[in-house]
Design an enzyme around this catalytic site. Sequence first.
Site, short mmCIF file in Angstrom:
data_model
loop_
_atom_site.label_atom_id
_atom_site.label_comp_id
_atom_site.label_asym_id
_atom_site.label_seq_id
_atom_site.Cartn_x
_atom_site.Cartn_y
_atom_site.Cartn_z
N HIS A 147 -5.08 -3.23 6.25
CA HIS A 147 -5.01 -3.35 3.96
C HIS A 147 -5.85 -3.76 4.30
O HIS A 147 -6.01 -5.00 3.80
CB HIS A 147 -3.57 -5.19 4.49
CG HIS A 147 -3.39 -5.17 3.40
ND1 HIS A 147 -2.82 -4.35 1.75
CD2 HIS A 147 -4.10 -6.03 2.02
CE1 HIS A 147 -3.18 -5.40 0.44
NE2 HIS A 147 -3.42 -5.85 1.68
N ASP B 169 0.73 -0.98 0.21
CA ASP B 169 -0.14 -0.09 0.26
C ASP B 169 0.85 0.90 0.13
O ASP B 169 0.81 2.22 -0.77
CB ASP B 169 -0.90 -0.22 1.14
CG ASP B 169 -2.01 -1.72 1.02
OD1 ASP B 169 -2.44 -1.56 0.66
OD2 ASP B 169 -2.12 -2.07 1.84
P1 NAD Z 1 -2.51 -18.50 -4.62
O1 NAD Z 1 -3.98 -19.12 -5.15
O2 NAD Z 1 -1.82 -18.70 -5.90
O3 NAD Z 1 -1.83 -19.55 -3.64
C1 NAD Z 1 -1.45 -19.54 -2.47
C2 NAD Z 1 -0.70 -20.61 -1.94
O4 NAD Z 1 -1.05 -21.17 -1.06
C3 NAD Z 1 -1.51 -22.18 -3.50
O5 NAD Z 1 -1.01 -22.36 -3.57
C4 NAD Z 1 -2.23 -22.81 -1.72
O6 NAD Z 1 -2.12 -24.50 -2.30
C5 NAD Z 1 -1.29 -22.82 -0.49
N1 NAD Z 1 -2.45 -23.05 0.94
C6 NAD Z 1 -3.21 -22.66 1.05
N2 NAD Z 1 -3.76 -23.31 1.80
C7 NAD Z 1 -1.89 -23.10 2.58
C8 NAD Z 1 -1.82 -24.04 3.65
N3 NAD Z 1 -3.14 -23.85 4.47
N4 NAD Z 1 -0.49 -24.17 4.17
C9 NAD Z 1 0.30 -24.16 2.96
N5 NAD Z 1 0.01 -22.95 2.10
C10 NAD Z 1 -1.42 -23.33 1.42
O7 NAD Z 1 -2.76 -16.81 -4.06
P2 NAD Z 1 -1.43 -15.86 -4.16
O8 NAD Z 1 -2.22 -14.87 -5.92
O9 NAD Z 1 -0.62 -16.28 -4.03
O10 NAD Z 1 -1.82 -15.02 -2.64
C11 NAD Z 1 -1.92 -16.06 -1.56
C12 NAD Z 1 -2.54 -14.70 0.01
O11 NAD Z 1 -1.84 -13.38 -0.86
C13 NAD Z 1 -3.77 -14.40 -0.55
O12 NAD Z 1 -4.66 -14.39 0.52
C14 NAD Z 1 -4.24 -13.05 -1.22
O13 NAD Z 1 -4.98 -12.25 -0.90
C15 NAD Z 1 -3.27 -12.64 -0.33
N6 NAD Z 1 -2.14 -10.95 -0.66
C16 NAD Z 1 -2.03 -10.24 0.37
C17 NAD Z 1 -1.12 -8.94 -0.20
C18 NAD Z 1 -0.30 -8.04 0.58
O14 NAD Z 1 0.30 -7.18 -0.08
N7 NAD Z 1 -0.28 -8.03 1.97
C19 NAD Z 1 -1.14 -8.75 -1.52
C20 NAD Z 1 -1.55 -9.83 -2.77
C21 NAD Z 1 -2.04 -10.78 -2.22
C1 LMR Z 2 -3.36 -6.64 -2.60
O1 LMR Z 2 -3.93 -5.77 -2.09
O2 LMR Z 2 -3.51 -6.13 -3.77
C2 LMR Z 2 -4.19 -7.25 -2.40
O3 LMR Z 2 -4.54 -7.90 -0.90
C3 LMR Z 2 -5.11 -8.19 -3.28
C4 LMR Z 2 -5.79 -8.13 -2.86
O4 LMR Z 2 -7.01 -8.69 -1.97
O5 LMR Z 2 -6.59 -6.27 -3.01
#
Ligand code: NAD
Ligand code: LMR
Length: 329
Positions: free
Chosen positions: A185, A157
Amino acid sequence: MTTTITITGAGGQIGYALLFRIAAGDLLGPDENVRLRLLEIPQGLGAAEGAALELQDGAFGLLEHVEVTDDAAVGFDGCDLALLVGARPRGPGMERADLLAANAGIFGPQGAAIAANAAPGVRVTVVGNPANTNALIAAASADGVPAERFTALTRLDENRARAQLAQTLGAPVHTVRRVPIWGNHSATQFPDISHATVGGAPVAEALAQIVGDVPTWLDETFIPRVAKRGAEIIEVRGSSSVASAASAAIDHVRDWVQGTEDWTSAGVVSHGEYGVPEGLISSFPVRSVDGAWQIVEGLELSDRARARIDASVAELVEEREAVRSLGML
Ligand code: NAD
Ligand code: LMR
């Protein structure tokens, strides 16, 4: 020296973007070897194993060892740095809090496994959404590990906010500093330009020359653009941010380990700073000193800033109540 790093969800999108940058030395620099532990659920093991094969083929000089597992005790064994990425991402039309029921159950057991298996000084960064409340759950389940070692990623962010300001001001992004994110967030977050500078001069003054009415521009353009950028990415690319999220996670962990000269933003446990209820994991302006985040204290808050922070913190309180009612706290 060697650092052991655990990445949960390593078979997913963000995991894939993180692994190769860590192996290349972007996280800890060119003199620190890394041992990677990729923790997945059974359905994700194939993707993580494939990534491990590719890591081998990358012939990274700093990469000592890669282990792929679906056993949390193995995944967190001796880990110094944990990136908790594994969780469901949201889709179009969802808010991040809508993921609470699906994802919150992941973080209690992982917090407990960290407490039981990680290195004594472990530092944990939660990326999986809703990141602040998932970090709260993990910290609450990690008996004996100080809550200060559990953080939530809000650096994405801040990076978005600095980039939007740089674009508006026509200035290089590295010259835009001190743009902390407060709160959750989520769409209620508060990207705060009150103390921001561009090339050492106040951002607010520079903005006035370009946008005219700065408060209106902040309320109607800047704050919603930053706070809803995650949703914009989902709409445009069809799934949530990946490489920018991985890059921000690297910025966060690198600064935590190596220290910062100036402020940045991180979701860290509140001890009551700025009236944020004790125990919540809220984003604050922070510095990293001697390997620990310190909240920047003593900043004056305008009434507008106070109202925005209060609204975002109220949402964190609601999320905490929701996980309490699910029996996860
Ligand atoms: P994705 O679906 O591509 O990958 C998630 C992975 O997590 C999958 O491979 C799944 O098998 C695995 N997984 C699920 N449960 C699990 C567990 N208990 N233990 C270990 N692995 C597990 O998703 P992504 O695009 O990589 O996003 C992951 C997370 O990050 C999402 O919740 C997304 O919203 C979040 N995210 C946060 C931010 C931030 O700024 N905080 C930014 C982007 C994404
Ligand atoms: C982001 O900020 O891009 C991540 O938290 C993914 C989302 O759900 O917005």
